[in-house]
Design a protein around this motif. Structure first.
Motif, PDB file in Angstrom:
ATOM      1  N   LEU A  22      -9.697 -36.972  38.381  1.00 55.89           N
ATOM      2  CA  LEU A  22     -10.581 -36.175  38.660  1.00 55.89           C
ATOM      3  C   LEU A  22     -10.530 -35.611  40.097  1.00 55.89           C
ATOM      4  O   LEU A  22     -10.529 -34.367  40.612  1.00 55.89           O
ATOM      5  N   MET A  23     -10.190 -36.292  41.048  1.00 52.80           N
ATOM      6  CA  MET A  23      -9.960 -36.292  42.408  1.00 52.80           C
ATOM      7  C   MET A  23      -8.486 -35.413  42.745  1.00 52.80           C
ATOM      8  O   MET A  23      -8.704 -34.372  43.403  1.00 52.80           O
ATOM      9  N   LEU A  24      -7.824 -35.757  41.836  1.00 57.61           N
ATOM     10  CA  LEU A  24      -6.410 -34.912  41.733  1.00 57.61           C
ATOM     11  C   LEU A  24      -6.674 -33.518  41.384  1.00 57.61           C
ATOM     12  O   LEU A  24      -5.970 -32.546  41.980  1.00 57.61           O
ATOM     13  N   THR A  25      -7.341 -33.361  40.406  1.00 56.43           N
ATOM     14  CA  THR A  25      -7.596 -31.803  39.704  1.00 56.43           C
ATOM     15  C   THR A  25      -8.479 -31.243  40.991  1.00 56.43           C
ATOM     16  O   THR A  25      -8.168 -30.374  41.476  1.00 56.43           O
ATOM     17  N   ALA A  26      -9.497 -31.874  41.811  1.00 60.49           N
ATOM     18  CA  ALA A  26     -10.379 -31.132  42.811  1.00 60.49           C
ATOM     19  C   ALA A  26      -9.140 -30.793  44.066  1.00 60.49           C
ATOM     20  O   ALA A  26      -9.427 -29.548  44.209  1.00 60.49           O
ATOM     21  N   TRP A  27      -8.202 -31.783  44.021  1.00 55.42           N
ATOM     22  CA  TRP A  27      -7.133 -31.229  45.196  1.00 55.42           C
ATOM     23  C   TRP A  27      -6.376 -30.118  44.859  1.00 55.42           C
ATOM     24  O   TRP A  27      -6.192 -29.396  45.357  1.00 55.42           O
ATOM     25  N   LEU A  28      -5.891 -30.229  43.724  1.00 57.77           N
ATOM     26  CA  LEU A  28      -5.041 -29.225  43.022  1.00 57.77           C
ATOM     27  C   LEU A  28      -5.712 -27.968  43.219  1.00 57.77           C
ATOM     28  O   LEU A  28      -5.211 -26.727  43.326  1.00 57.77           O
ATOM     29  N   THR A  29      -6.837 -27.920  42.547  1.00 55.33           N
ATOM     30  CA  THR A  29      -7.592 -26.516  42.601  1.00 55.33           C
ATOM     31  C   THR A  29      -7.840 -25.965  43.907  1.00 55.33           C
ATOM     32  O   THR A  29      -8.473 -24.895  43.989  1.00 55.33           O
ATOM     33  N   SER A  30      -7.973 -26.651  45.018  1.00 54.54           N
ATOM     34  CA  SER A  30      -8.348 -26.456  46.504  1.00 54.54           C
ATOM     35  C   SER A  30      -7.271 -25.229  46.694  1.00 54.54           C
ATOM     36  O   SER A  30      -7.420 -24.457  47.540  1.00 54.54           O
TER      37      SER A  30
ATOM     38  N   ASN B 126      -9.138 -42.779  35.819  1.00 56.41           N
ATOM     39  CA  ASN B 126      -9.998 -41.478  35.617  1.00 56.41           C
ATOM     40  C   ASN B 126     -10.473 -40.814  36.745  1.00 56.41           C
ATOM     41  O   ASN B 126     -10.567 -39.600  36.865  1.00 56.41           O
ATOM     42  N   ALA B 127     -11.098 -41.660  37.645  1.00 51.94           N
ATOM     43  CA  ALA B 127     -11.670 -41.029  38.894  1.00 51.94           C
ATOM     44  C   ALA B 127     -10.681 -40.316  39.781  1.00 51.94           C
ATOM     45  O   ALA B 127     -11.016 -39.437  40.354  1.00 51.94           O
ATOM     46  N   GLY B 128      -9.367 -41.040  39.814  1.00 48.00           N
ATOM     47  CA  GLY B 128      -8.309 -40.499  40.560  1.00 48.00           C
ATOM     48  C   GLY B 128      -8.035 -39.127  39.820  1.00 48.00           C
ATOM     49  O   GLY B 128      -7.600 -38.309  40.761  1.00 48.00           O
TER      50      GLY B 128
ATOM     51  N   ALA C  16      -2.595 -35.062  30.851  1.00 50.48           N
ATOM     52  CA  ALA C  16      -1.352 -35.094  30.082  1.00 50.48           C
ATOM     53  C   ALA C  16       0.009 -35.353  30.877  1.00 50.48           C
ATOM     54  O   ALA C  16       0.819 -35.982  30.302  1.00 50.48           O
ATOM     55  N   LEU C  17       0.151 -35.131  32.143  1.00 46.09           N
ATOM     56  CA  LEU C  17       1.298 -35.232  32.816  1.00 46.09           C
ATOM     57  C   LEU C  17       1.171 -36.430  33.878  1.00 46.09           C
ATOM     58  O   LEU C  17       2.164 -37.091  33.647  1.00 46.09           O
ATOM     59  N   VAL C  18       0.455 -36.336  34.521  1.00 50.98           N
ATOM     60  CA  VAL C  18       0.163 -37.416  35.619  1.00 50.98           C
ATOM     61  C   VAL C  18      -0.547 -38.996  35.007  1.00 50.98           C
ATOM     62  O   VAL C  18       0.025 -40.039  35.349  1.00 50.98           O
ATOM     63  N   ARG C  19      -1.500 -38.788  34.239  1.00 57.09           N
ATOM     64  CA  ARG C  19      -2.164 -40.046  33.880  1.00 57.09           C
ATOM     65  C   ARG C  19      -1.467 -40.956  33.137  1.00 57.09           C
ATOM     66  O   ARG C  19      -1.515 -42.244  33.472  1.00 57.09           O
ATOM     67  N   PRO C  20      -0.639 -40.538  32.277  1.00 59.60           N
ATOM     68  CA  PRO C  20       0.273 -41.690  31.378  1.00 59.60           C
ATOM     69  C   PRO C  20       1.223 -42.367  32.474  1.00 59.60           C
ATOM     70  O   PRO C  20       1.514 -43.526  32.428  1.00 59.60           O
ATOM     71  N   ILE C  21       1.788 -41.802  33.530  1.00 64.06           N
ATOM     72  CA  ILE C  21       2.659 -42.397  34.470  1.00 64.06           C
ATOM     73  C   ILE C  21       1.856 -43.183  35.177  1.00 64.06           C
ATOM     74  O   ILE C  21       2.192 -44.493  35.581  1.00 64.06           O
ATOM     75  N   VAL C  22       0.732 -42.767  35.813  1.00 61.93           N
ATOM     76  CA  VAL C  22      -0.196 -44.008  36.508  1.00 61.93           C
ATOM     77  C   VAL C  22      -0.616 -45.042  35.814  1.00 61.93           C
ATOM     78  O   VAL C  22      -0.630 -46.279  36.382  1.00 61.93           O
ATOM     79  N   ALA C  23      -1.069 -44.590  34.470  1.00 65.36           N
ATOM     80  CA  ALA C  23      -1.459 -45.921  33.576  1.00 65.36           C
ATOM     81  C   ALA C  23      -0.470 -46.743  33.406  1.00 65.36           C
ATOM     82  O   ALA C  23      -0.646 -48.050  33.263  1.00 65.36           O
ATOM     83  N   LEU C  24       0.725 -46.295  33.242  1.00 65.69           N
ATOM     84  CA  LEU C  24       2.066 -47.398  32.888  1.00 65.69           C
ATOM     85  C   LEU C  24       2.367 -48.154  34.149  1.00 65.69           C
ATOM     86  O   LEU C  24       2.475 -49.211  34.232  1.00 65.69           O
ATOM     87  N   LEU C  25       2.268 -47.511  35.357  1.00 60.94           N
ATOM     88  CA  LEU C  25       2.580 -48.294  36.677  1.00 60.94           C
ATOM     89  C   LEU C  25       1.427 -49.081  36.807  1.00 60.94           C
ATOM     90  O   LEU C  25       1.569 -50.056  37.675  1.00 60.94           O
ATOM     91  N   SER C  26       0.136 -48.899  36.656  1.00 65.93           N
ATOM     92  CA  SER C  26      -0.964 -49.756  36.828  1.00 65.93           C
ATOM     93  C   SER C  26      -1.211 -50.763  35.758  1.00 65.93           C
ATOM     94  O   SER C  26      -2.376 -51.177  35.700  1.00 65.93           O
ATOM     95  N   LEU C  27      -0.327 -50.815  34.923  1.00 72.44           N
ATOM     96  CA  LEU C  27      -0.818 -51.661  33.431  1.00 72.44           C
ATOM     97  C   LEU C  27      -0.948 -53.209  33.771  1.00 72.44           C
ATOM     98  O   LEU C  27      -1.852 -53.655  33.323  1.00 72.44           O
ATOM     99  N   PRO C  28      -0.362 -53.787  34.866  1.00 76.13           N
ATOM    100  CA  PRO C  28      -0.480 -55.179  35.266  1.00 76.13           C
ATOM    101  C   PRO C  28      -2.068 -55.198  35.788  1.00 76.13           C
ATOM    102  O   PRO C  28      -2.650 -56.309  35.541  1.00 76.13           O
ATOM    103  N   LEU C  29      -2.411 -54.146  36.706  1.00 81.21           N
ATOM    104  CA  LEU C  29      -3.887 -54.360  37.117  1.00 81.21           C
ATOM    105  C   LEU C  29      -4.726 -54.088  36.129  1.00 81.21           C
ATOM    106  O   LEU C  29      -5.888 -54.404  36.173  1.00 81.21           O
TER     107      LEU C  29
ATOM    108  N   GLY D 127     -18.703 -39.363  37.539  1.00 77.34           N
ATOM    109  CA  GLY D 127     -18.088 -37.930  37.043  1.00 77.34           C
ATOM    110  C   GLY D 127     -17.103 -38.367  36.013  1.00 77.34           C
ATOM    111  O   GLY D 127     -17.028 -37.839  34.839  1.00 77.34           O
ATOM    112  N   SER D 128     -16.152 -39.211  36.413  1.00 77.17           N
ATOM    113  CA  SER D 128     -15.231 -39.653  35.283  1.00 77.17           C
ATOM    114  C   SER D 128     -15.816 -40.296  33.932  1.00 77.17           C
ATOM    115  O   SER D 128     -15.443 -40.111  33.149  1.00 77.17           O
ATOM    116  N   LEU D 129     -16.761 -41.258  34.179  1.00 73.22           N
ATOM    117  CA  LEU D 129     -17.493 -41.911  33.306  1.00 73.22           C
ATOM    118  C   LEU D 129     -18.313 -40.770  32.290  1.00 73.22           C
ATOM    119  O   LEU D 129     -18.114 -40.991  31.134  1.00 73.22           O
ATOM    120  N   ILE D 130     -18.936 -39.913  32.921  1.00 71.57           N
ATOM    121  CA  ILE D 130     -19.694 -38.784  32.239  1.00 71.57           C
ATOM    122  C   ILE D 130     -18.834 -37.912  31.417  1.00 71.57           C
ATOM    123  O   ILE D 130     -18.854 -37.727  30.174  1.00 71.57           O
TER     124      ILE D 130
END
Length: 130
Positions: free
Chosen positions: A85-93, A81-83, A55-68, A111-114
């Motif tokens: 998932l990895m950010l969630t893993a890092w935060l929960t560490s 989406n994979a990023g 909800a918080l990070v993904r929209p910003i990353v999606a907007l910044l990577s829109l050209p790609l 994992g992100s596809l599933i």
């Protein structure tokens, strides 16, 4: 509020399916006895963190990577989406409940596809799909 709780439950279910199918994704509490209640609460907590990240990070990353994303005809969203998932893993560490994804990036991609497929199906069944 009910929609938010349903989204957490869907995230927890999707993370459970991903952890069940992929050996590189694991959820567990520090010092856990493996009790069913502890496992369910662990997945609910990870689902909450994953929902907040999306909800918080993904929209910003999606907007910044829109050209790609446009250049790759939308396939870059899988990497985003994979990023997340990895950010969630890092935060929960930093929490007592650990969510780990192998260092191998393709585990996070699969994992992100599933998680996306399970979330889409569960969201369609519950009527909370965006």
């Amino acid at each position: 509020m009910l929609k938010f709780i349903v989204r957490i439950l869907i995230n927890a279910l999707a993370l459970f399916v991903a952890a069940w199918l992929l050996p590189g994704i694991e959820v567990g509490a520090a010092g856990s006895s493996g009790d069913t209640t502890e496992v369910v609460l662990s997945y609910l907590f990870i689902g909450l963190v994953f929902g907040i990240v999306n909800a918080l990070v993904r929209p910003i990353v999606a907007l910044l990577s829109l050209p790609l994303t446009i250049l790759t005809l939308g396939l870059f969203t899988v990497i985003i989406n994979a990023g997340m998932l990895m950010l969630t893993a890092w935060l929960t560490s930093f929490t007592p409940i650990q969510f780990s994804v192998d260092d191998f990036f393709w585990t996070a991609v699969l994992g992100s596809l599933i998680i996306s497929v399970v979330s889409m199906v569960a969201g369609s069944l519950t009527g909370t799909r965006r």
